[in-house]
Design a protein around this motif. Structure first.
Motif, PDB file in Angstrom:
ATOM      1  N   THR A 435     -58.995  15.832  58.395  1.00  0.00           N
ATOM      2  CA  THR A 435     -58.451  15.005  57.069  1.00  0.00           C
ATOM      3  C   THR A 435     -59.794  15.151  56.183  1.00  0.00           C
ATOM      4  O   THR A 435     -60.968  14.819  56.441  1.00  0.00           O
ATOM      5  CB  THR A 435     -58.344  13.649  57.642  1.00  0.00           C
ATOM      6  N   ILE A 436     -59.390  15.392  54.839  1.00  0.00           N
ATOM      7  CA  ILE A 436     -60.466  15.833  53.924  1.00  0.00           C
ATOM      8  C   ILE A 436     -60.327  14.843  52.762  1.00  0.00           C
ATOM      9  O   ILE A 436     -59.217  14.684  52.022  1.00  0.00           O
ATOM     10  CB  ILE A 436     -60.211  17.166  53.650  1.00  0.00           C
ATOM     11  N   LEU A 437     -61.346  14.387  52.533  1.00  0.00           N
ATOM     12  CA  LEU A 437     -61.422  13.426  51.338  1.00  0.00           C
ATOM     13  C   LEU A 437     -62.127  14.260  50.003  1.00  0.00           C
ATOM     14  O   LEU A 437     -63.272  14.802  50.384  1.00  0.00           O
ATOM     15  CB  LEU A 437     -62.268  12.082  51.480  1.00  0.00           C
ATOM     16  N   VAL A 438     -61.564  14.277  48.946  1.00  0.00           N
ATOM     17  CA  VAL A 438     -62.169  15.105  47.832  1.00  0.00           C
ATOM     18  C   VAL A 438     -62.363  13.882  46.659  1.00  0.00           C
ATOM     19  O   VAL A 438     -61.304  13.534  46.085  1.00  0.00           O
ATOM     20  CB  VAL A 438     -61.297  16.196  47.133  1.00  0.00           C
ATOM     21  N   LYS A 439     -63.462  13.623  46.231  1.00  0.00           N
ATOM     22  CA  LYS A 439     -63.864  12.630  45.321  1.00  0.00           C
ATOM     23  C   LYS A 439     -64.965  12.879  44.268  1.00  0.00           C
ATOM     24  O   LYS A 439     -66.052  13.429  45.095  1.00  0.00           O
ATOM     25  CB  LYS A 439     -63.751  11.157  45.840  1.00  0.00           C
ATOM     26  N   ALA A 440     -64.878  12.773  42.976  1.00  0.00           N
ATOM     27  CA  ALA A 440     -66.112  12.814  42.205  1.00  0.00           C
ATOM     28  C   ALA A 440     -65.672  12.340  40.774  1.00  0.00           C
ATOM     29  O   ALA A 440     -64.476  12.072  40.656  1.00  0.00           O
ATOM     30  CB  ALA A 440     -66.681  14.075  42.121  1.00  0.00           C
ATOM     31  N   SER A 441     -66.719  12.279  39.878  1.00  0.00           N
ATOM     32  CA  SER A 441     -66.239  11.853  38.553  1.00  0.00           C
ATOM     33  C   SER A 441     -65.483  13.146  38.010  1.00  0.00           C
ATOM     34  O   SER A 441     -65.498  14.203  38.357  1.00  0.00           O
ATOM     35  CB  SER A 441     -67.337  11.856  37.664  1.00  0.00           C
ATOM     36  N   HIS A 442     -64.361  12.803  37.137  1.00  0.00           N
ATOM     37  CA  HIS A 442     -63.496  13.693  36.649  1.00  0.00           C
ATOM     38  C   HIS A 442     -63.970  15.108  35.970  1.00  0.00           C
ATOM     39  O   HIS A 442     -63.491  16.065  36.211  1.00  0.00           O
ATOM     40  CB  HIS A 442     -62.511  13.012  35.641  1.00  0.00           C
ATOM     41  N   SER A 443     -65.083  14.878  35.201  1.00  0.00           N
ATOM     42  CA  SER A 443     -65.770  15.871  34.313  1.00  0.00           C
ATOM     43  C   SER A 443     -66.281  16.919  35.720  1.00  0.00           C
ATOM     44  O   SER A 443     -66.304  18.330  35.317  1.00  0.00           O
ATOM     45  CB  SER A 443     -66.990  15.501  33.623  1.00  0.00           C
ATOM     46  N   LEU A 444     -66.285  16.549  36.806  1.00  0.00           N
ATOM     47  CA  LEU A 444     -66.726  17.812  37.618  1.00  0.00           C
ATOM     48  C   LEU A 444     -65.514  18.665  38.325  1.00  0.00           C
ATOM     49  O   LEU A 444     -65.805  19.685  38.898  1.00  0.00           O
ATOM     50  CB  LEU A 444     -67.434  17.177  38.887  1.00  0.00           C
ATOM     51  N   GLY A 445     -64.315  18.524  37.862  1.00  0.00           N
ATOM     52  CA  GLY A 445     -63.333  19.231  38.155  1.00  0.00           C
ATOM     53  C   GLY A 445     -63.115  19.636  39.395  1.00  0.00           C
ATOM     54  O   GLY A 445     -62.658  20.610  39.967  1.00  0.00           O
TER      55      GLY A 445
END
Length: 455
Positions: A435-445
Motif C-alpha cells: 500500500t503506497i502513499l504518494v504525497k507532496a506539494s503540487h509543484s513537484l509533479g
C-alpha cells in the motif's frame, strides 16, 4: 447568460466596445479564457500569461464563432467586435461580480488550510440530494478560477458550492466580493502559506476576510475542534455553527468505526437528532467533512435521511486521498498538495493498511522560515506511525529523512534529490501488494509517480 449582453459586459468591466453595434444587445453564451474551448457566441477574454498571450488567438476564436473578445490590445484587423480594457484579468473579476449580483441563488463558500476540496465534495453531494448544485471543478479556487465558476451559473442552478483558496492577505477579500457567500465554511487553520501569512494568527486573519462580503443574514460554519477557529465568537451578530468530534460542538460524531482504506461509519448528532452515516472515503478527517456537510444540509432543510444518502454518495477526487486499486499495489493518490497537517493525516491513513506500508513523500512548499523544522517533524511522525518504508524526495525533504533517522525509523529509509531519481529506483523499493502513499506539494509533479505505478 442572462442579461450578459456585450453592452452590459462592457459597462461591467469599464471597457470600450468597438465594432458591430447592432450585436451589442446579444447575450454571450459563455465566458472562456482558453481559446481551444471557444464555441459559437462565447465571449473570449484574451489574457497575458507566463507561457502565452491570448491576444495571438483572437482571429482563431472569431473563426470558431466567438461573439466578441475582451482584450488589452486592439486587434490590427478585427474579425468581430471587441471590448478594449486596461487589464483582462481584472475585467474577468468585474464581469463575474456583475453577473453574481443578478443571480437569485445561494452560495456556499469554503476555505481553510486543509480539506477544502474534499469538504466541497461532501457538501455538494449532500445538497444534490434536494437541489440543483454547481460546484467548483478541479482547482478553480483562485482569482481566475472562482470568477469562471461563477460565470458558469445558470437559471437552473439553485446553489453554488465554491472553493476559495488564497496565499496572501487581500485575496480572500477579493474572492468574497465576487462570490458574495450566503454561508461560509472554514475547515481549519493550519500551516499553509506561512511564507506570506507569517503565522496561524495571520492565516486566520486572511481566511476571515471571507466574511467581508457575506450576506448580512448569512451563516458561518467552523471546525469547532480547531483552537484558532474557536476564537471566532460571532460574525455579523450570529454565533458560528460548530462541527467536530467533541460533544460540545453543534454537530458531532460518535461510535466511529474505521474500515481502513474503505472509509468508516459513525453516528452524527445534530439538532437533538442522530443518524448513522457511511463515509466512503478513508481517514478520520473525512468524518469531519461529513459533519461539515451535515451542518450545511440542515441549513438547507435536508432531512437526516437525505444527508446520510449524500454522504454515502460522495466520490473521491484524483490527487486527494484517491484510492487506486491496481493489480500489483494499492495506491493512495494524495499528490495534489501538502502541508504538515495534511501530511500527518495521510500518514495516519496509510497506517490503517493491513499490508506493507510505503510512504513516498516530497517537499512541502510555502512554509516560511521554519520549513526544515516542519519537514523534520513529519519524518519523526512517520517513524512513530509504524510505516514500513519511507521515501523522501526533494531538497527540503532531506530534513524529513533526517527527522525519521533521528527518531530511529524501524523500516527502510530512502532519500532522493529528484522525483525522476525515485522513479528509476521504484522497482527495487516496492514489493507486490504494497500500500503506497504518494504525497507532496503540487509543484513537484508527483502525479508522474502515480502514473508510473499504475502503468
Amino acid at each position: 447568460m442572462k442579461n450578459m449582453t456585450l453592452s452590459a459586459i462592457a459597462k461591467a468591466c469599464n471597457g470600450q466596445l468597438v465594432g458591430e453595434t447592432d450585436g451589442a444587445e446579444k447575450e454571450a453564451a459563455n465566458v472562456v479564457l482558453d481559446s481551444r474551448l471557444v464555441n459559437k457566441d462565447d465571449l473570449f477574454i484574451a489574457t497575458i500569461g507566463e507561457r502565452t498571450d491570448g491576444h495571438k488567438y483572437i482571429d482563431d476564436v472569431f473563426e470558431k464563432g466567438a461573439l466578441a473578445v475582451v482584450c488589452e490590445k486592439a486587434p490590427a484587423d478585427p474579425k468581430g467586435p471587441y471590448i478594449l480594457v486596461k487589464n483582462s484579468f481584472e475585467s474577468l473579476k468585474s464581469i463575474a461580480k456583475s453577473y453574481r449580483m443578478q443571480l437569485d441563488i445561494k452560495v456556499v463558500g469554503i476555505t481553510g488550510s486543509v480539506g477544502k476540496t474534499s469538504t466541497k465534495e461532501f457538501i455538494s453531494s449532500v445538497l444534490a440530494q434536494k437541489y440543483a448544485v454547481l460546484k467548483t471543478e478541479g482547482n478553480f479556487n483562485n482569482e481566475v478560477g472562482l470568477p469562471l465558476t461563477v460565470l458558469k451559473l445558470r437559471d437552473n442552478h439553485e446553489i453554488a458550492v465554491l472553493e476559495m483558496g488564497i496565499s496572501d492577505f487581500g485575496e480572500m477579500n477579493r474572492l468574497s466580493e465576487i462570490a458574495k457567500p450566503d454561508i461560509c465554511v472554514i475547515t481549519n487553520i493550519g500551516q499553509s502559506h506561512l511564507e506570506n501569512l507569517g503565522s496561524r494568527q495571520g492565516i486566520l486573519r486572511a481566511k476571515s476576510e471571507i466574511f467581508n462580503y457575506m450576506n448580512e443574514n448569512g451563516s458561518v460554519c467552523i471546525n469547532g475542534d480547531d483552537d484558532m477557529l474557536l476564537t471566532i465568537e460571532s460574525v455579523k451578530g450570529k454565533k458560528p455553527i460548530k462541527f467536530g468530534f467533541h460533544p460540545s460542538n453543534d454537530i458531532y460524531a460518535t461510535d466511529i468505526v474505521s474500515q481502513g482504506l474503505f472509509g468508516s461509519t459513525c453516528t452524527i448528532h445534530v439538532n437533538h437528532k442522530e443518524f448513522r452515516a457511511e463515509v466512503p472515503l478513508p481517514g478520520e478527517h473525512m468524518v469531519r467533512n461529513a459533519m461539515a456537510a451535515t451542518a450545511i444540509g440542515t441549513l438547507f432543510d435536508l432531512t437526516c435521511e437525505e444527508i446520510a444518502a449524500g454522504i454515502k454518495a460522495v466520490q473521491s477526487v484524483g490527487g486527494r486521498s484517491n484510492i487506486i486499486r491496481h493489480s500489483k499495489y494499492t495506491i493512495i493518490d494524495d499528490c495534489y498538495n501538502a502541508n504538515p497537517v495534511s501530511m500527518k493525516a495521510a500518514i495516519d491513513l496509510l497506517a490503517t493498511a493491513d499490508t506493507r506500508k510505503v510512504a513516498i513523500l516530497g517537499d512541502m512548499n510555502e512554509l516560511g522560515s521554519k520549513e526544515k523544522d516542519f519537514h523534520r517533524e513529519v519524518g519523526s511522525y512517520a517513524a512513530a506511525a509504524g510505516i514500513d518504508v519511507l521515501v523522501c524526495i526533494g531538497t527540503l525533504s532531506k530534513a524529513m529523512y533526517e527527522g525519521a533517522f533521528d527518531a530511529n525509523f524501524a523500516g527502510n529509509l530512502y532519500f532522493y534529490e529528484t522525483r525522476d531519481e525515485l522513479i528509476a529506483a521504484l522497482s527495487s523499493i516496492l514489493e507486490e501488494n504494497d500500500t503506497i502513499l504518494v504525497k507532496a506539494s503540487h509543484s513537484l509533479g508527483f502525479e508522474n509517480i502515480v502514473k508510473t505505478l499504475v502503468s
